[in-house]
Design a protein around this motif. Structure first.
Motif, short mmCIF file in Angstrom:
data_model
loop_
_atom_site.label_atom_id
_atom_site.label_comp_id
_atom_site.label_asym_id
_atom_site.label_seq_id
_atom_site.Cartn_x
_atom_site.Cartn_y
_atom_site.Cartn_z
N VAL A 31 0.90 -1.04 -0.08
CA VAL A 31 -0.05 -0.03 0.06
C VAL A 31 0.94 1.19 -0.09
O VAL A 31 1.68 1.25 0.70
CB VAL A 31 -0.98 0.02 1.38
CG1 VAL A 31 -1.83 1.47 1.32
CG2 VAL A 31 -1.84 -1.31 1.33
N ALA A 32 0.56 2.15 -0.93
CA ALA A 32 1.65 3.16 -1.17
C ALA A 32 0.58 4.51 -0.95
O ALA A 32 -0.74 4.30 -1.25
CB ALA A 32 2.12 3.30 -2.30
N GLU A 33 0.94 5.69 -0.47
CA GLU A 33 0.45 7.06 -0.44
C GLU A 33 1.04 8.12 -1.18
O GLU A 33 2.40 7.96 -1.07
CB GLU A 33 -0.18 7.33 0.92
CG GLU A 33 -0.96 6.43 1.66
CD GLU A 33 -1.24 6.93 3.00
OE1 GLU A 33 -2.34 6.46 3.41
OE2 GLU A 33 -0.49 7.46 3.45
N ALA A 34 0.57 9.12 -1.59
CA ALA A 34 1.15 10.32 -2.33
C ALA A 34 0.16 11.40 -2.36
O ALA A 34 -1.03 11.06 -2.18
CB ALA A 34 1.63 10.18 -3.60
N ASP A 35 0.74 12.61 -2.29
CA ASP A 35 0.03 13.75 -2.57
C ASP A 35 0.06 14.25 -3.85
O ASP A 35 0.87 13.82 -4.75
CB ASP A 35 0.73 14.82 -1.59
CG ASP A 35 0.68 14.46 -0.11
OD1 ASP A 35 -0.45 13.75 0.37
OD2 ASP A 35 1.64 14.85 0.37
N PHE A 36 -1.12 14.95 -4.34
CA PHE A 36 -0.97 15.22 -5.82
C PHE A 36 -1.46 16.57 -6.06
O PHE A 36 -2.28 17.18 -5.05
CB PHE A 36 -1.77 14.29 -6.70
CG PHE A 36 -3.23 14.31 -6.29
CD1 PHE A 36 -4.21 15.57 -7.09
CD2 PHE A 36 -3.85 13.86 -5.55
CE1 PHE A 36 -5.40 15.56 -7.01
CE2 PHE A 36 -5.34 13.82 -5.17
CZ PHE A 36 -5.96 14.74 -5.79
N GLN A 37 -1.16 17.10 -7.25
CA GLN A 37 -2.01 18.32 -7.54
C GLN A 37 -1.97 18.19 -9.14
O GLN A 37 -1.23 17.57 -9.85
CB GLN A 37 -1.12 19.63 -7.56
CG GLN A 37 -1.60 20.92 -8.14
CD GLN A 37 -0.69 22.12 -7.82
OE1 GLN A 37 0.34 21.90 -7.26
NE2 GLN A 37 -0.92 23.14 -8.64
N ALA A 38 -3.32 18.33 -9.64
CA ALA A 38 -3.73 17.98 -10.75
C ALA A 38 -4.29 19.44 -11.47
O ALA A 38 -5.34 19.77 -11.02
CB ALA A 38 -4.66 17.03 -10.86
N VAL A 39 -3.60 19.81 -12.77
CA VAL A 39 -4.20 21.03 -13.22
C VAL A 39 -4.77 20.54 -14.66
O VAL A 39 -3.95 19.98 -15.35
CB VAL A 39 -2.68 21.83 -13.55
CG1 VAL A 39 -3.23 23.14 -14.29
CG2 VAL A 39 -2.08 22.32 -12.32
N HIS A 40 -5.92 20.89 -14.82
CA HIS A 40 -6.60 20.84 -16.12
C HIS A 40 -7.08 22.26 -16.76
O HIS A 40 -7.41 22.97 -16.16
CB HIS A 40 -7.95 20.16 -16.04
CG HIS A 40 -7.84 18.76 -15.10
ND1 HIS A 40 -7.76 19.02 -13.52
CD2 HIS A 40 -7.67 17.62 -15.17
CE1 HIS A 40 -7.45 17.94 -13.16
NE2 HIS A 40 -7.40 17.03 -13.89
N ARG A 41 -6.75 22.50 -18.07
CA ARG A 41 -6.89 23.71 -18.61
C ARG A 41 -7.46 23.60 -19.99
O ARG A 41 -7.28 22.54 -20.96
CB ARG A 41 -5.55 24.37 -19.00
CG ARG A 41 -4.60 24.51 -17.65
CD ARG A 41 -3.48 25.65 -18.01
NE ARG A 41 -3.80 27.18 -18.53
CZ ARG A 41 -4.26 27.93 -17.69
NH1 ARG A 41 -4.62 27.83 -16.47
NH2 ARG A 41 -4.75 28.89 -18.10
N ILE A 42 -8.47 24.65 -20.13
CA ILE A 42 -9.08 24.77 -21.50
C ILE A 42 -8.92 26.20 -21.84
O ILE A 42 -9.48 27.01 -21.08
CB ILE A 42 -10.58 24.23 -21.72
CG1 ILE A 42 -10.55 22.63 -21.34
CG2 ILE A 42 -11.22 24.63 -22.80
CD1 ILE A 42 -11.89 22.13 -21.38
N GLY A 43 -8.21 26.67 -22.72
CA GLY A 43 -7.93 27.99 -23.10
C GLY A 43 -7.47 28.83 -21.70
O GLY A 43 -6.48 28.12 -20.98
N ALA A 44 -7.97 29.67 -21.48
CA ALA A 44 -7.59 30.62 -20.16
C ALA A 44 -8.21 30.08 -18.69
O ALA A 44 -8.02 30.46 -17.58
CB ALA A 44 -7.74 31.95 -20.28
N GLU A 45 -9.23 28.89 -19.07
CA GLU A 45 -9.69 28.38 -17.86
C GLU A 45 -9.15 27.47 -17.41
O GLU A 45 -8.37 26.44 -17.94
CB GLU A 45 -11.14 28.16 -18.32
CG GLU A 45 -12.10 29.45 -18.64
CD GLU A 45 -13.29 28.77 -19.10
OE1 GLU A 45 -14.28 28.77 -18.22
OE2 GLU A 45 -13.60 28.65 -20.22
N SER A 46 -9.12 27.07 -15.84
CA SER A 46 -8.47 25.95 -15.30
C SER A 46 -9.35 25.33 -14.08
O SER A 46 -10.30 26.08 -13.56
CB SER A 46 -7.12 26.23 -14.91
OG SER A 46 -7.07 27.31 -13.84
#
Length: 174
Positions: free
Chosen positions: A111-126
């Motif tokens: 069992v592993a754990e990790a932190d994340f940050q996920a960025v999703h972009r369409i044009g100037a929107e995120s």
């Protein structure tokens, strides 16, 4: 007395965490982190074979902390079909996974754990999502595979509805 009890309890917890984390070798630890990276980086780069290679044949995904509902258990190929049907609809995604920890290991399972940050972009929107992943892994034919992935959100900014727009842009129903 309370301080002594808390210190002793913390020491026991640290010892048990350290013991389970040390029971896995450096090669296995690196291989587990590579597997986790293959899911995130492979999805961002639309390298679906890479993502598929990181999953066991059947995988349980639990995104209930974000979307509600129930966890889903399905063939890995179904996960790849779903992800490849909407992720290419974003102009750009970037899933950063860090602070990896192997919290349990016993023979061919971990069992592993990790932190994340996920960025999703369409044009100037995120839409930016941050949180925590928990991975159940099994070593199959010498390779670590994720059989269960639980995502726990901690913070988000932007427009979550970009997911539906990405699906539309990718030619799929939202």
């Amino acid at each position: 007395m309370k301080t002594l009890m808390l210190t002793a309890a913390a020491g026991v917890l640290l010892a048990s965490f350290t013991a389970s984390a040390e029971s896995i070798g450096a090669d296995d630890r690196a291989a587990i982190i590579d597997t986790i990276t293959d899911i995130a980086a492979g999805a961002d780069r639309h390298q679906w074979d890479r993502v598929r290679g990181a999953f066991a044949d059947t995988v349980t995904l639990d995104y209930t902390g974000l979307w509600g509902g129930e966890p889903t258990t399905q063939p890995a190929e179904a996960v790849i079909r779903q992800w490849s049907a909407f992720l290419p609809g974003f102009d750009r995604t970037l899933h950063l996974v860090s602070n990896h920890a192997i919290i349990e290991s016993a023979g061919p399972t971990a069992v592993a754990e990790a932190d994340f940050q996920a960025v999703h972009r369409i044009g100037a929107e995120s839409w930016v999502l941050m949180g925590h992943y928990r991975y159940d892994l099994t070593k199959i034919d010498g390779t670590w595979k994720v059989s269960r992935l639980v995502m726990t959100p901690a913070h988000e900014t932007g427009d979550r509805a970009l997911v539906n727009r990405a699906a539309e842009r990718a030619g799929q129903p939202g």
